[in-house]
Design an enzyme around this catalytic site. Structure first.
Site, mmCIF file in Angstrom:
data_model
loop_
_atom_site.group_PDB
_atom_site.id
_atom_site.type_symbol
_atom_site.label_atom_id
_atom_site.label_comp_id
_atom_site.label_asym_id
_atom_site.label_seq_id
_atom_site.Cartn_x
_atom_site.Cartn_y
_atom_site.Cartn_z
ATOM 1 N N CYS A 2 0.827 -1.199 0.000
ATOM 2 C CA CYS A 2 0.000 0.000 0.000
ATOM 3 C C CYS A 2 0.868 1.257 0.000
ATOM 4 O O CYS A 2 2.046 1.216 0.337
ATOM 5 C CB CYS A 2 -0.954 0.045 1.177
ATOM 6 S SG CYS A 2 -2.040 -1.383 1.317
ATOM 7 N N ARG A 27 5.579 -0.976 -4.424
ATOM 8 C CA ARG A 27 5.230 -1.554 -3.130
ATOM 9 C C ARG A 27 4.181 -2.644 -3.252
ATOM 10 O O ARG A 27 3.974 -3.416 -2.316
ATOM 11 C CB ARG A 27 4.731 -0.455 -2.188
ATOM 12 C CG ARG A 27 5.779 0.582 -1.853
ATOM 13 C CD ARG A 27 5.186 1.794 -1.186
ATOM 14 N NE ARG A 27 4.684 1.515 0.139
ATOM 15 C CZ ARG A 27 5.386 1.635 1.254
ATOM 16 N NH1 ARG A 27 6.648 2.007 1.189
ATOM 17 N NH2 ARG A 27 4.860 1.382 2.423
ATOM 18 N N TRP A 73 -3.473 -2.710 -1.390
ATOM 19 C CA TRP A 73 -3.205 -4.143 -1.554
ATOM 20 C C TRP A 73 -4.230 -4.868 -0.691
ATOM 21 O O TRP A 73 -4.239 -4.726 0.528
ATOM 22 C CB TRP A 73 -1.791 -4.461 -1.104
ATOM 23 C CG TRP A 73 -1.256 -5.795 -1.527
ATOM 24 C CD1 TRP A 73 -0.757 -6.142 -2.742
ATOM 25 C CD2 TRP A 73 -1.144 -6.970 -0.718
ATOM 26 N NE1 TRP A 73 -0.331 -7.446 -2.746
ATOM 27 C CE2 TRP A 73 -0.567 -7.981 -1.518
ATOM 28 C CE3 TRP A 73 -1.489 -7.270 0.605
ATOM 29 C CZ2 TRP A 73 -0.315 -9.270 -1.035
ATOM 30 C CZ3 TRP A 73 -1.239 -8.550 1.085
ATOM 31 C CH2 TRP A 73 -0.661 -9.533 0.269
ATOM 32 N N ASN A 101 -2.913 2.584 5.495
ATOM 33 C CA ASN A 101 -2.068 1.399 5.334
ATOM 34 C C ASN A 101 -2.098 0.623 6.643
ATOM 35 O O ASN A 101 -2.077 1.219 7.714
ATOM 36 C CB ASN A 101 -0.618 1.779 5.039
ATOM 37 C CG ASN A 101 -0.442 2.437 3.696
ATOM 38 O OD1 ASN A 101 -1.347 2.445 2.874
ATOM 39 N ND2 ASN A 101 0.738 2.991 3.472
ATOM 40 N N GLY A 102 -2.093 -0.705 6.557
ATOM 41 C CA GLY A 102 -2.040 -1.510 7.775
ATOM 42 C C GLY A 102 -3.316 -2.292 7.992
ATOM 43 O O GLY A 102 -4.147 -2.444 7.092
ATOM 44 N N GLU A 490 17.481 -19.143 -1.731
ATOM 45 C CA GLU A 490 17.221 -17.827 -2.306
ATOM 46 C C GLU A 490 16.950 -17.929 -3.803
ATOM 47 O O GLU A 490 16.075 -17.248 -4.335
ATOM 48 C CB GLU A 490 18.395 -16.897 -2.018
ATOM 49 C CG GLU A 490 18.284 -15.515 -2.642
ATOM 50 C CD GLU A 490 17.136 -14.676 -2.126
ATOM 51 O OE1 GLU A 490 16.867 -13.623 -2.732
ATOM 52 O OE2 GLU A 490 16.500 -15.051 -1.120
ATOM 53 N N LYS A 494 13.506 -16.728 -5.693
ATOM 54 C CA LYS A 494 13.469 -15.795 -6.816
ATOM 55 C C LYS A 494 12.663 -16.369 -7.975
ATOM 56 O O LYS A 494 11.870 -15.679 -8.601
ATOM 57 C CB LYS A 494 14.888 -15.463 -7.285
ATOM 58 C CG LYS A 494 15.640 -14.545 -6.359
ATOM 59 C CD LYS A 494 15.030 -13.151 -6.358
ATOM 60 C CE LYS A 494 15.277 -12.447 -5.037
ATOM 61 N NZ LYS A 494 14.508 -12.927 -3.904
ATOM 62 N N GLU A 497 8.916 -16.453 -7.154
ATOM 63 C CA GLU A 497 8.345 -15.117 -6.992
ATOM 64 C C GLU A 497 7.921 -14.500 -8.314
ATOM 65 O O GLU A 497 6.845 -13.903 -8.406
ATOM 66 C CB GLU A 497 9.373 -14.177 -6.336
ATOM 67 C CG GLU A 497 9.448 -14.250 -4.832
ATOM 68 C CD GLU A 497 10.445 -13.247 -4.283
ATOM 69 O OE1 GLU A 497 10.080 -12.522 -3.350
ATOM 70 O OE2 GLU A 497 11.582 -13.190 -4.775
ATOM 71 N N HIS A 513 16.794 -38.616 0.992
ATOM 72 C CA HIS A 513 15.826 -38.645 2.088
ATOM 73 C C HIS A 513 14.453 -38.135 1.644
ATOM 74 O O HIS A 513 13.658 -37.704 2.472
ATOM 75 C CB HIS A 513 16.344 -37.811 3.258
ATOM 76 C CG HIS A 513 17.584 -38.365 3.880
ATOM 77 N ND1 HIS A 513 17.564 -39.347 4.848
ATOM 78 C CD2 HIS A 513 18.894 -38.117 3.639
ATOM 79 C CE1 HIS A 513 18.799 -39.665 5.188
ATOM 80 N NE2 HIS A 513 19.632 -38.919 4.474
ATOM 81 N N LYS A 612 6.217 -5.172 -1.934
ATOM 82 C CA LYS A 612 7.631 -4.950 -1.640
ATOM 83 C C LYS A 612 7.884 -4.877 -0.143
ATOM 84 O O LYS A 612 8.770 -5.535 0.382
ATOM 85 C CB LYS A 612 8.102 -3.660 -2.318
ATOM 86 C CG LYS A 612 9.580 -3.347 -2.099
ATOM 87 C CD LYS A 612 10.465 -4.417 -2.702
ATOM 88 C CE LYS A 612 11.929 -4.092 -2.573
ATOM 89 N NZ LYS A 612 12.785 -5.183 -3.063
#
Length: 617
Positions: A2, A27, A73, A101-102, A490, A494, A497, A513, A612
């Site tokens: 947001c 964001r 968002w 926001n929040g 990582e 990526k 995402e 395993h 973000k």
């Protein structure tokens, strides 16, 4: 997630609001809107991109000297125009509009109370309760500033809000707790004639470089003739005005197609900036982390790392370094999980938080939880100098990566790793585990790191070729051993995402395993293969994959002597870089994800469902 922009000026603020929202697109959001005051209150909202909002604002001929704007968002309620901000409450000749926001945790209780008072709700959001609550207080005779002050005392959760009212047409009031909000002071810092609010400095560079970062619980009123701030207790407060050093060019694409591409190739420069004080020194000093660092490090017996997502992977790499080089027991906790379990707080613990934005809600809450357990020695590694985590920690180290716009983190990660390696060396030196000759050698390696990374980036054409083959896949497996296992994690993050290909990472020794059951010719297996002490064991793992018909894509050091063969694809990078190898090996994984996303046609910089800065739980 947001974004908020607010403005009071002696000119039309609609272009300022729209451009501010455009700078906050990184964001993450799914709808956008503005509310403006020009004799009467009007509102324009749109589902989708800011470009659609701009089109609708032009159609409506929106023009006003006061306004607020928002990118949303979705959390409470779906992605609809009714749920888009701003939200308006009207009645008794009074109109109030709010953006937020929040998350307001007690919104259901407030909603029931406000409904009983006669307020009708038009959305499914938690934000609308703020609009009606502020309206009820303005209707009782309070100024907008007084109404917001009283309203926020009733809100439970995280928020940054901005509000306007028809009763005060040249005023915007904002407040924050747990979510960032800053004041922009217009006219070269004088504040006379125009002032602004935003959730990010980048939104205001078009109009001012002078900003003040609001503290937890602050309420701010901006007017044409200036601004006023009160703290959480309602007392007048002053917050220092600083001139932002953020460059407008730094948040522009330039000659690149995407911000992620730009930020991948900015990594050598970002590392050079982060390591400037180290690379130019002949020896390392604890003072790099703050005036109290020497005393705090002297009593440190173990380290607790708190982080989320990519930053958690950086912390996981650091655990290997801190234990093997500095000899300090280290635990790495996912911040969103740590605060919800009973843990043992040991004396002599240094709490280390890692965050790109410094506003990650889960990490802030985890830090506060640790402090509540009595762990007062704290250090934050972060990219934003005035962020909440920086302000709440005793020690700090700034990564100096510059703004990172792409949702998928790249240069923030590598600069975090470099910072964590510097911390490792400082602690090792203080514990007499770093001989002067070795210290000099490692400083030289750090000095050489940007040049080494430039050489690694030369693998892009070969990675682009691989990426075309990845684009048609639905699953991928990433393998690494030792300190490179978090690098494999990582790389998998990526890929998933930004390509939406399902990817998992495993320590290569775990293949037998369970994960080996997944391997077939349709499952590409990406391997991080440095020439370290585990390379021979890793080669055995590669043979296990080949024996099951799996196709291998190996990023190897030149001196590993892994030769290409049927089902075995190899890109040789550079000679082994010793303990700094993880920083170099993650970069081709970033390039693989980027080019695979291009081949699949996904939105590289704004992947679906992601934001973000995760500023709410």
């Amino acid at each position: 997630m947001c974004g908020i922009v607010g403005a009071v000026a002696q000119r039309n603020v609609v272009p300022i609001l729209i451009e501010g929202l455009r700078k906050l697109e990184y964001r993450g959001y799914d709808s956008a809107g503005i509310a403006i005051m020009n004799g009467q209150m009007s509102r324009v909202r749109a589902v989708g991109r800011v470009a659609e909002l701009e089109h609708r604002a032009k159609e409506a001929r929106a023009d006003a000297p006061t306004g607020i704007a928002h990118t949303r968002w979705a959390t409470h309620g779906g992605v609809t125009e009714n749920n888009a901000h701003p939200h308006i409450s009207n009645g008794e000749g009074i109109e109030v509009s709010v953006v937020h926001n929040g998350i307001i945790e007690n919104h259901e209780v407030l909603r029931a109370r406000l409904k009983a008072q006669g307020y009708a709700f038009q959305s499914d959001t938690d934000t609308e309760v703020i609009a009606h609550l502020v309206h009820s207080l303005v209707a009782s005779g309070k100024t907008l500033m007084q109404a917001v002050q009283q309203a926020v005392r009733e809100l439970h959760g995280a928020y940054a809000i901005a509000a306007i009212s028809k009763t005060e047409p040249n005023t915007v009031v904002g407040s924050r707790r747990g979510s960032p909000l800053l004041l922009g002071v217009g006219n070269a810092g004088s504040g006379q004639g125009e002032n602004f609010l935003a959730s990010d400095t980048s939104a205001l560079l078009q109009v001012t470089r002078y900003v003040a970062y609001l503290e937890e619980g602050d309420v701010v009123e901006i007017r044409l003739d200036g601004y006023s701030i009160v703290d959480a207790e309602g007392n007048p407060a002053e917050r220092p005005i600083v001139e932002s050093q953020l460059s407008a060019d730094a948040i522009e694409l330039g000659n690149y197609d995407h911000f992620m591409q730009k930020e991948i190739f900015e990594q050598p420069g970002a590392l050079a900036n982060t390591l400037e004080m180290v690379a130019n020194a002949s020896s390392l000093s604890s003072g790099l982390f703050g005036a109290d660092a020497e005393a705090i490090f002297a009593r440190t017996r173990q380290i607790l790392i708190l982080a989320c997502g990519t930053s958690w992977h950086a912390g996981s790499v650091a655990k290997y370094w801190l234990e093997s080089i500095a000899g300090i027991p280290t635990s790495v906790e996912i911040a969103s999980e740590y605060r919800y379990r009973e843990s043992v707080a040991l004396p002599g613990t240094l709490v280390l938080t890692i965050s790109q934005s410094g506003e990650t809600a889960d990490t802030i809450a985890a830090l506060q939880y640790a402090q509540g357990l009595g762990l007062r020695d704290t250090l934050t590694i972060c990219n934003v100098p005035e962020s909440a985590l920086i302000r709440q920690s005793k020690l700090r180290f700034l990564t100096r990566a510059g703004p990172e716009i792409g949702v998928a983190s790249t240069k923030a990660f590598t600069t975090q790793l470099a910072s964590l390696f510097v911390l490792t060396l400082v602690l090792a030196k203080q514990r007499n585990r770093l001989a002067p000759a070795r210290e000099k050698e490692l400083i030289e390696q750090l000095r050489h790191l940007p040049a080494a990374l430039n050489r690694v980036l030369e693998c892009e054409p070969a990675v682009r070729h691989w990426a075309r083959r990845f684009a048609v896949k639905q699953h991928a497996l990433f393998l690494g051993r030792g300190v490179h296992f978090p690098i494999a994690q990582e790389g998998a993050l990526k890929l998933k995402e930004i390509t939406y290909i399902h990817a998992e990472a495993y320590a290569a020794g775990e293949l037998k395993h369970g994960p080996l059951a997944l391997v077939d010719r349709e499952m590409p297996v990406v391997v991080v293969a440095p020439n370290d002490a585990l390379i021979e064991k890793l080669k055995s793992n590669l043979q296990e994959v080949r024996a099951r018909g799996g196709e291998l894509f190996v990023f190897a050091d030149r001196d590993t002597h892994i030769e290409p063969a049927d089902g075995l694809n190899v890109i040789n990078l550079i000679d082994h870089a010793g303990p700094l190898s993880p920083i170099l090996h993650v970069v081709p994984l970033q390039l693989l994800a980027y080019h695979a996303a291009l081949a699949r046609g996904t939105d590289v910089d704004k992947p679906r469902n992601l934001a973000k800065s995760v500023t709410v739980e």
